[in-house]
Design a protein around this motif. Structure first.
Motif, PDB file in Angstrom:
ATOM      1  N   ILE A  44       1.357  -0.803   0.244  1.00 18.38           N
ATOM      2  CA  ILE A  44      -0.223   0.154  -0.183  1.00 18.38           C
ATOM      3  C   ILE A  44       0.926   1.244   0.001  1.00 18.38           C
ATOM      4  O   ILE A  44       0.682   2.030  -1.041  1.00 18.38           O
ATOM      5  CB  ILE A  44      -0.769  -0.074   0.900  1.00 18.38           C
ATOM      6  N   VAL A  45       1.672   1.172   0.540  1.00 16.77           N
ATOM      7  CA  VAL A  45       2.729   2.190   0.475  1.00 16.77           C
ATOM      8  C   VAL A  45       3.234   2.573  -0.371  1.00 16.77           C
ATOM      9  O   VAL A  45       3.679   3.532  -0.859  1.00 16.77           O
ATOM     10  CB  VAL A  45       3.649   2.304   1.923  1.00 16.77           C
ATOM     11  N   LEU A  47       2.745   1.976  -3.320  1.00 22.07           N
ATOM     12  CA  LEU A  47       1.488   2.109  -4.774  1.00 22.07           C
ATOM     13  C   LEU A  47       1.578   3.455  -3.915  1.00 22.07           C
ATOM     14  O   LEU A  47       1.119   4.601  -5.339  1.00 22.07           O
ATOM     15  CB  LEU A  47       0.879   1.155  -4.942  1.00 22.07           C
ATOM     16  N   SER A  48       1.170   4.558  -2.815  1.00 23.58           N
ATOM     17  CA  SER A  48       0.854   4.947  -2.676  1.00 23.58           C
ATOM     18  C   SER A  48       1.829   6.410  -3.199  1.00 23.58           C
ATOM     19  O   SER A  48       1.274   7.644  -3.813  1.00 23.58           O
ATOM     20  CB  SER A  48       0.236   5.353  -1.257  1.00 23.58           C
ATOM     21  N   VAL A  49       2.906   5.938  -2.722  1.00 22.48           N
ATOM     22  CA  VAL A  49       4.237   7.037  -2.908  1.00 22.48           C
ATOM     23  C   VAL A  49       4.459   6.498  -4.060  1.00 22.48           C
ATOM     24  O   VAL A  49       4.699   8.195  -5.009  1.00 22.48           O
ATOM     25  CB  VAL A  49       5.583   6.783  -2.170  1.00 22.48           C
ATOM     26  N   VAL A  51       2.411   6.507  -6.565  1.00 19.14           N
ATOM     27  CA  VAL A  51       1.030   8.032  -7.299  1.00 19.14           C
ATOM     28  C   VAL A  51       1.598   8.894  -7.571  1.00 19.14           C
ATOM     29  O   VAL A  51       1.406   9.956  -7.685  1.00 19.14           O
ATOM     30  CB  VAL A  51      -0.603   7.129  -7.292  1.00 19.14           C
ATOM     31  N   MET A  52       1.563   8.892  -5.731  1.00 14.26           N
ATOM     32  CA  MET A  52       1.711  10.243  -4.951  1.00 14.26           C
ATOM     33  C   MET A  52       2.549  11.017  -5.921  1.00 14.26           C
ATOM     34  O   MET A  52       2.623  12.134  -6.529  1.00 14.26           O
ATOM     35  CB  MET A  52       1.554  10.449  -4.197  1.00 14.26           C
ATOM     36  N   ALA A  68       8.667   8.443  -8.579  1.00 12.84           N
ATOM     37  CA  ALA A  68       7.365   7.358  -8.611  1.00 12.84           C
ATOM     38  C   ALA A  68       8.235   6.624  -9.193  1.00 12.84           C
ATOM     39  O   ALA A  68       7.723   4.872  -8.709  1.00 12.84           O
ATOM     40  CB  ALA A  68       6.933   8.470  -8.753  1.00 12.84           C
ATOM     41  N   CYS A  71       9.482   3.684  -6.598  1.00 12.38           N
ATOM     42  CA  CYS A  71       8.870   3.034  -5.808  1.00 12.38           C
ATOM     43  C   CYS A  71       7.075   2.036  -6.578  1.00 12.38           C
ATOM     44  O   CYS A  71       7.100   0.752  -6.123  1.00 12.38           O
ATOM     45  CB  CYS A  71       7.222   4.191  -5.274  1.00 12.38           C
ATOM     46  N   PHE A  75       7.138  -1.554  -6.467  1.00 13.64           N
ATOM     47  CA  PHE A  75       6.333  -2.292  -5.612  1.00 13.64           C
ATOM     48  C   PHE A  75       5.628  -3.776  -6.520  1.00 13.64           C
ATOM     49  O   PHE A  75       5.142  -4.403  -6.274  1.00 13.64           O
ATOM     50  CB  PHE A  75       4.788  -1.142  -5.995  1.00 13.64           C
ATOM     51  N   PHE A  86      -1.053  -6.773  -2.029  1.00  9.19           N
ATOM     52  CA  PHE A  86      -1.866  -5.888  -1.788  1.00  9.19           C
ATOM     53  C   PHE A  86      -3.059  -5.721  -2.771  1.00  9.19           C
ATOM     54  O   PHE A  86      -4.290  -5.353  -3.370  1.00  9.19           O
ATOM     55  CB  PHE A  86      -1.668  -4.546  -1.585  1.00  9.19           C
TER      56      PHE A  86
END
Length: 92
Positions: A44-45, A47-49, A51-52, A68, A71, A75, A86
């Protein structure tokens, strides 16, 4: 579409209708077995980082793009090594 014909205030009725229907939806859900499941926090972390960082790159055009990409790559490696990731690699 609704706001063009009825006005923007009527958009809130859609949310209200969804809230009214929650008990009906709840009765239609299948019963799942209780089990101990672990949440893939690392996935989750990552993928979130990723995308951010991609969104920041698109909006500001700075060097966040490389973090990105890193990450997303981490991922991808993580979901292929984890037993219960996830996001399952089988859906990609």
């Amino acid at each position: 579409m609704i706001s063009e014909h009825a006005g923007w205030k009527y958009l809130f009725f859609i949310t209200f209708f969804a809230l009214i229907m929650l008990p009906v939806y709840y009765t239609q859900l299948p019963v799942e077995e209780e089990g101990k499941s672990k949440v893939d926090i690392v996935g989750i972390v990552l993928l979130s980082v990723g995308v951010m960082g991609l969104l920041l790159f698109i909006s500001t055009k700075n060097a966040v793009f490389f973090s990105a990409i890193l990450c997303f790559w981490l991922f991808w490696r993580h979901i292929h090594r984890k037993d219960h990731p996830f996001i399952s690699p089988a859906i990609s």
